[in-house]
Write a protein that holds these residues in place. Structure first.
Motif, PDB file in Angstrom:
ATOM      1  N   TYR A   5       0.836  -1.205   0.000  1.00 48.24           N
ATOM      2  CA  TYR A   5       0.000   0.000   0.000  1.00 48.24           C
ATOM      3  C   TYR A   5       0.868   1.251   0.000  1.00 48.24           C
ATOM      4  CZ  TYR A   5      -3.642  -3.305   0.769  1.00 48.24           C
ATOM      5  OH  TYR A   5      -4.479  -4.378   0.602  1.00 48.24           O
ATOM      6  N   ARG A   6       0.516   2.225  -0.826  1.00 49.01           N
ATOM      7  CA  ARG A   6       1.253   3.474  -0.988  1.00 49.01           C
ATOM      8  C   ARG A   6       0.566   4.636  -0.267  1.00 49.01           C
ATOM      9  NH1 ARG A   6       1.144   5.399  -6.081  1.00 49.01           N
ATOM     10  NH2 ARG A   6       2.939   6.680  -5.528  1.00 49.01           N
ATOM     11  N   LEU A   7      -0.315   4.330   0.657  1.00 44.96           N
ATOM     12  CA  LEU A   7      -1.125   5.356   1.298  1.00 44.96           C
ATOM     13  C   LEU A   7      -0.273   6.421   1.985  1.00 44.96           C
ATOM     14  CD1 LEU A   7      -3.743   6.611   2.191  1.00 44.96           C
ATOM     15  CD2 LEU A   7      -3.940   4.858   3.946  1.00 44.96           C
ATOM     16  N   TYR A   8       0.724   6.007   2.766  1.00 42.67           N
ATOM     17  CA  TYR A   8       1.559   6.984   3.484  1.00 42.67           C
ATOM     18  C   TYR A   8       2.228   7.928   2.492  1.00 42.67           C
ATOM     19  CZ  TYR A   8       5.251   9.067   6.229  1.00 42.67           C
ATOM     20  OH  TYR A   8       6.088   9.977   6.834  1.00 42.67           O
ATOM     21  N   GLU A   9       2.803   7.382   1.451  1.00 40.88           N
ATOM     22  CA  GLU A   9       3.496   8.183   0.443  1.00 40.88           C
ATOM     23  C   GLU A   9       2.559   9.220  -0.184  1.00 40.88           C
ATOM     24  OE1 GLU A   9       5.346   7.369  -3.991  1.00 40.88           O
ATOM     25  OE2 GLU A   9       5.145   5.688  -2.603  1.00 40.88           O
ATOM     26  N   ILE A  10       1.386   8.792  -0.579  1.00 41.68           N
ATOM     27  CA  ILE A  10       0.435   9.700  -1.232  1.00 41.68           C
ATOM     28  C   ILE A  10      -0.108  10.723  -0.242  1.00 41.68           C
ATOM     29  CG2 ILE A  10      -1.804   9.820  -2.397  1.00 41.68           C
ATOM     30  CD1 ILE A  10      -1.084   7.042  -3.614  1.00 41.68           C
ATOM     31  N   ARG A  11      -0.445  10.279   0.969  1.00 43.26           N
ATOM     32  CA  ARG A  11      -0.989  11.201   1.980  1.00 43.26           C
ATOM     33  C   ARG A  11       0.011  12.300   2.307  1.00 43.26           C
ATOM     34  NH1 ARG A  11      -0.233  11.755   7.172  1.00 43.26           N
ATOM     35  NH2 ARG A  11       0.707   9.718   7.543  1.00 43.26           N
ATOM     36  N   THR A  12       1.276  11.930   2.485  1.00 46.59           N
ATOM     37  CA  THR A  12       2.275  12.939   2.843  1.00 46.59           C
ATOM     38  C   THR A  12       2.611  13.857   1.665  1.00 46.59           C
ATOM     39  OG1 THR A  12       4.072  11.342   2.491  1.00 46.59           O
ATOM     40  CG2 THR A  12       3.268  11.619   4.746  1.00 46.59           C
ATOM     41  N   GLU A  13       2.553  13.330   0.439  1.00 46.09           N
ATOM     42  CA  GLU A  13       2.741  14.187  -0.743  1.00 46.09           C
ATOM     43  C   GLU A  13       1.675  15.277  -0.787  1.00 46.09           C
ATOM     44  OE1 GLU A  13       2.625  11.762  -4.239  1.00 46.09           O
ATOM     45  OE2 GLU A  13       4.616  10.917  -3.871  1.00 46.09           O
ATOM     46  N   LYS A  14       0.475  14.936  -0.343  1.00 47.06           N
ATOM     47  CA  LYS A  14      -0.638  15.884  -0.344  1.00 47.06           C
ATOM     48  C   LYS A  14      -0.691  16.710   0.938  1.00 47.06           C
ATOM     49  CE  LYS A  14      -3.352  13.379  -3.695  1.00 47.06           C
ATOM     50  NZ  LYS A  14      -3.588  14.406  -4.692  1.00 47.06           N
ATOM     51  N   LYS A  15       0.318  16.503   1.804  1.00 45.57           N
ATOM     52  CA  LYS A  15       0.468  17.265   3.044  1.00 45.57           C
ATOM     53  C   LYS A  15      -0.754  17.165   3.963  1.00 45.57           C
ATOM     54  CE  LYS A  15       3.783  20.585   1.138  1.00 45.57           C
ATOM     55  NZ  LYS A  15       4.457  19.635   0.367  1.00 45.57           N
ATOM     56  N   LEU A  16      -1.277  15.947   4.070  1.00 46.45           N
ATOM     57  CA  LEU A  16      -2.421  15.690   4.947  1.00 46.45           C
ATOM     58  C   LEU A  16      -1.964  14.889   6.165  1.00 46.45           C
ATOM     59  CD1 LEU A  16      -5.126  14.568   2.360  1.00 46.45           C
ATOM     60  CD2 LEU A  16      -5.115  16.694   3.666  1.00 46.45           C
ATOM     61  N   GLN A  23     -11.085  12.675   8.493  1.00 46.83           N
ATOM     62  CA  GLN A  23     -12.236  13.563   8.322  1.00 46.83           C
ATOM     63  C   GLN A  23     -12.721  13.597   6.866  1.00 46.83           C
ATOM     64  OE1 GLN A  23     -10.579  17.146   9.980  1.00 46.83           O
ATOM     65  NE2 GLN A  23     -11.342  16.678  12.030  1.00 46.83           N
ATOM     66  N   LEU A  24     -11.795  13.574   5.928  1.00 51.46           N
ATOM     67  CA  LEU A  24     -12.169  13.625   4.510  1.00 51.46           C
ATOM     68  C   LEU A  24     -12.759  12.314   4.002  1.00 51.46           C
ATOM     69  CD1 LEU A  24      -9.053  15.489   3.063  1.00 51.46           C
ATOM     70  CD2 LEU A  24     -11.382  16.384   3.217  1.00 51.46           C
ATOM     71  N   SER A  25     -12.255  11.199   4.529  1.00 48.97           N
ATOM     72  CA  SER A  25     -12.638   9.896   3.986  1.00 48.97           C
ATOM     73  C   SER A  25     -13.704   9.158   4.782  1.00 48.97           C
ATOM     74  CB  SER A  25     -11.405   8.993   3.903  1.00 48.97           C
ATOM     75  OG  SER A  25     -10.939   8.659   5.200  1.00 48.97           O
ATOM     76  N   GLY A  26     -13.818   9.483   6.079  1.00 52.07           N
ATOM     77  CA  GLY A  26     -14.728   8.721   6.926  1.00 52.07           C
ATOM     78  C   GLY A  26     -14.134   7.408   7.412  1.00 52.07           C
ATOM     79  N   VAL A  27     -12.847   7.189   7.119  1.00 48.65           N
ATOM     80  CA  VAL A  27     -12.135   5.986   7.563  1.00 48.65           C
ATOM     81  C   VAL A  27     -11.376   6.341   8.837  1.00 48.65           C
ATOM     82  CG1 VAL A  27     -10.359   4.295   6.935  1.00 48.65           C
ATOM     83  CG2 VAL A  27     -11.947   5.141   5.199  1.00 48.65           C
ATOM     84  N   SER A  28     -11.458   5.493   9.852  1.00 49.03           N
ATOM     85  CA  SER A  28     -10.854   5.817  11.151  1.00 49.03           C
ATOM     86  C   SER A  28      -9.338   5.958  11.072  1.00 49.03           C
ATOM     87  CB  SER A  28     -11.207   4.739  12.181  1.00 49.03           C
ATOM     88  OG  SER A  28     -10.479   3.555  11.923  1.00 49.03           O
ATOM     89  N   LYS A  29      -8.802   6.756  11.997  1.00 49.02           N
ATOM     90  CA  LYS A  29      -7.352   6.956  12.088  1.00 49.02           C
ATOM     91  C   LYS A  29      -6.627   5.634  12.276  1.00 49.02           C
ATOM     92  CE  LYS A  29      -7.315   9.695  15.541  1.00 49.02           C
ATOM     93  NZ  LYS A  29      -6.895  10.552  16.665  1.00 49.02           N
ATOM     94  N   SER A  30      -7.182   4.780  13.114  1.00 49.47           N
ATOM     95  CA  SER A  30      -6.510   3.507  13.386  1.00 49.47           C
ATOM     96  C   SER A  30      -6.446   2.634  12.129  1.00 49.47           C
ATOM     97  CB  SER A  30      -7.184   2.758  14.529  1.00 49.47           C
ATOM     98  OG  SER A  30      -8.510   2.419  14.202  1.00 49.47           O
ATOM     99  N   THR A  31      -7.497   2.647  11.327  1.00 53.80           N
ATOM    100  CA  THR A  31      -7.489   1.879  10.079  1.00 53.80           C
ATOM    101  C   THR A  31      -6.473   2.461   9.107  1.00 53.80           C
ATOM    102  OG1 THR A  31      -9.779   1.163  10.336  1.00 53.80           O
ATOM    103  CG2 THR A  31      -8.889   1.158   8.093  1.00 53.80           C
ATOM    104  N   ILE A  32      -6.448   3.766   8.977  1.00 56.34           N
ATOM    105  CA  ILE A  32      -5.470   4.418   8.095  1.00 56.34           C
ATOM    106  C   ILE A  32      -4.055   4.070   8.531  1.00 56.34           C
ATOM    107  CG2 ILE A  32      -4.524   6.661   7.375  1.00 56.34           C
ATOM    108  CD1 ILE A  32      -7.492   7.710   7.591  1.00 56.34           C
ATOM    109  N   SER A  33      -3.784   4.157   9.809  1.00 55.93           N
ATOM    110  CA  SER A  33      -2.453   3.835  10.335  1.00 55.93           C
ATOM    111  C   SER A  33      -2.078   2.385  10.073  1.00 55.93           C
ATOM    112  CB  SER A  33      -2.378   4.128  11.830  1.00 55.93           C
ATOM    113  OG  SER A  33      -2.493   5.502  12.065  1.00 55.93           O
ATOM    114  N   ARG A  34      -3.017   1.481  10.274  1.00 56.43           N
ATOM    115  CA  ARG A  34      -2.736   0.059  10.041  1.00 56.43           C
ATOM    116  C   ARG A  34      -2.454  -0.226   8.568  1.00 56.43           C
ATOM    117  NH1 ARG A  34      -6.903  -3.788  12.292  1.00 56.43           N
ATOM    118  NH2 ARG A  34      -5.277  -5.290  11.775  1.00 56.43           N
ATOM    119  N   ILE A  35      -3.164   0.451   7.677  1.00 54.90           N
ATOM    120  CA  ILE A  35      -2.894   0.286   6.243  1.00 54.90           C
ATOM    121  C   ILE A  35      -1.501   0.820   5.927  1.00 54.90           C
ATOM    122  CG2 ILE A  35      -3.580   0.963   3.899  1.00 54.90           C
ATOM    123  CD1 ILE A  35      -6.480   1.214   5.050  1.00 54.90           C
ATOM    124  N   GLU A  36      -1.179   2.003   6.443  1.00 53.89           N
ATOM    125  CA  GLU A  36       0.127   2.604   6.182  1.00 53.89           C
ATOM    126  C   GLU A  36       1.272   1.738   6.703  1.00 53.89           C
ATOM    127  OE1 GLU A  36      -0.991   7.336   5.956  1.00 53.89           O
ATOM    128  OE2 GLU A  36       0.095   6.614   7.709  1.00 53.89           O
TER     129      GLU A  36
END
Length: 67
Positions: A5-16, A23-36
């Motif tokens: 998964y490239r989520l961290y790379e893309i998220r940080t490129e977009k400075k989020l 807040q933008l996606s409706g996906v929990s922080k813990s889920t985002i972190s686990r994917i990253e």
């Protein structure tokens, strides 16, 4: 084969932050972190929600690594 998964790379490129993406996606922080951290395989719906929030195609969020 392994899904990377490239989520961290893309998220940080977009400075989020994780919180902003939550807040933008409706996906929990813990889920985002686990994917990253490559610690979970998200559902197709979750990938689509995150991709929509980042304004990228779902297939931009991952690639397949042949082992």
């Amino acid at each position: 084969m392994k899904v990377i998964y490239r989520l961290y790379e893309i998220r940080t490129e977009k400075k989020l932050t994780v919180r902003e993406l939550e807040q933008l996606s409706g996906v929990s922080k813990s889920t985002i972190s686990r994917i990253e951290q490559q610690d979970m395989n998200p559902s197709v719906l979750t990938i689509c929600q995150i991709a929509d929030a980042l304004n990228v195609a779902p297939y931009d969020l991952f690639y397949i690594e042949k082992q």
